[in-house]
Design a protein around this motif. Structure first.
Motif: not given
Length: 210
Positions: A39-51, A84-88, A93-97, A145-151
């Motif tokens: 995909l022509d998008r970058s992605a940020e990986i949120s902290d993996v949740v273990i429920s 993949i976008v890594v902190f910091p 705007d067009d990328d995903v989380v 779940i994949i979200e845009d930058r606005q959630g």
């Protein structure tokens, strides 16, 4: 009679390490194959949740940290996204989380029901020819779940890996101290394969066609 008792002692002795529960936390390793398209998008990986239930806070915290690093590396090498976008750094705007939630991480090793009689009847040949000694049971499940930058939610997938695996003495998992890495990799792969096709065209491209 003495020989039979001796063989029974050997079979029982080799089975004493069975019947244990474990929590698969990787390592998941690298993808077995690349994504069919990038995909022509970058992605940020949120902290993996273990429920997943029945885990103490220390396991959840340590597991989340481990799996966030592992999943980030896995997604990066799978080529679903251009980078993949890594902190910091921050996603554009067009990328995903990507938000992974592991809802079940159940693993259990039990003795195979045919092990004792098989080992005795064959005079322990069963063991040396890799007859099953254990059954490793896996019940892994998760959500992506994949979200845009606005959630805003763009895609969602829910998958499960549930299987029973026979393990003999010569199987790589017989003395593996970190069981379930392969099965956890399969779950992550299924989540990505199911969610990524749902993504819409980036907003700038949509605007260009409107």
């Amino acid at each position: 009679m003495k020989r039979l008792m001796y063989l029974m002692a050997i079979a029982l002795g080799l089975s004493l390490t069975g019947c244990v529960s474990f929590t698969p936390l990787g390592p998941i390793g690298e993808p077995l194959s690349a994504a069919p398209s990038t995909l022509d998008r970058s992605a940020e990986i949120s902290d993996v949740v273990i429920s997943a239930p029945d885990l103490d806070d220390k396991v959840r915290t340590a597991g989340s940290r481990q799996l966030t690093d592992q999943v980030s590396a896995y997604v990066d090498k799978s080529d679903y996204f251009k980078r993949i976008v890594v902190f910091p750094a921050k996603a554009g705007d067009d990328d995903v989380v990507l938000k992974f939630n592991l809802t079940s991480l159940a693993g259990k090793r039990t003795m195979h029901p045919a092990y004792i009689p098989g080992a005795l009847v064959t005079l322990t040949i069963w063991i040396w020819v890799d007859g099953p000694i254990y059954i490793d049971k896996y019940d892994l499940a998760g959500e992506l779940i994949i979200e845009d930058r606005q959630g805003k939610q763009l895609a969602r997938s829910v998958e499960q890996v549930k299987l029973d695996k026979n393990v003999g003495m010569w199987n790589a998992d017989y003395l593996n101290p970190r069981l379930g890495g392969t099965q956890l990799r399969e779950l992550i792969a299924q989540l990505l394969a199911s969610a990524t096709p749902q993504l819409r065209t980036p907003s700038k491209e949509l605007a260009a066609h409107e």
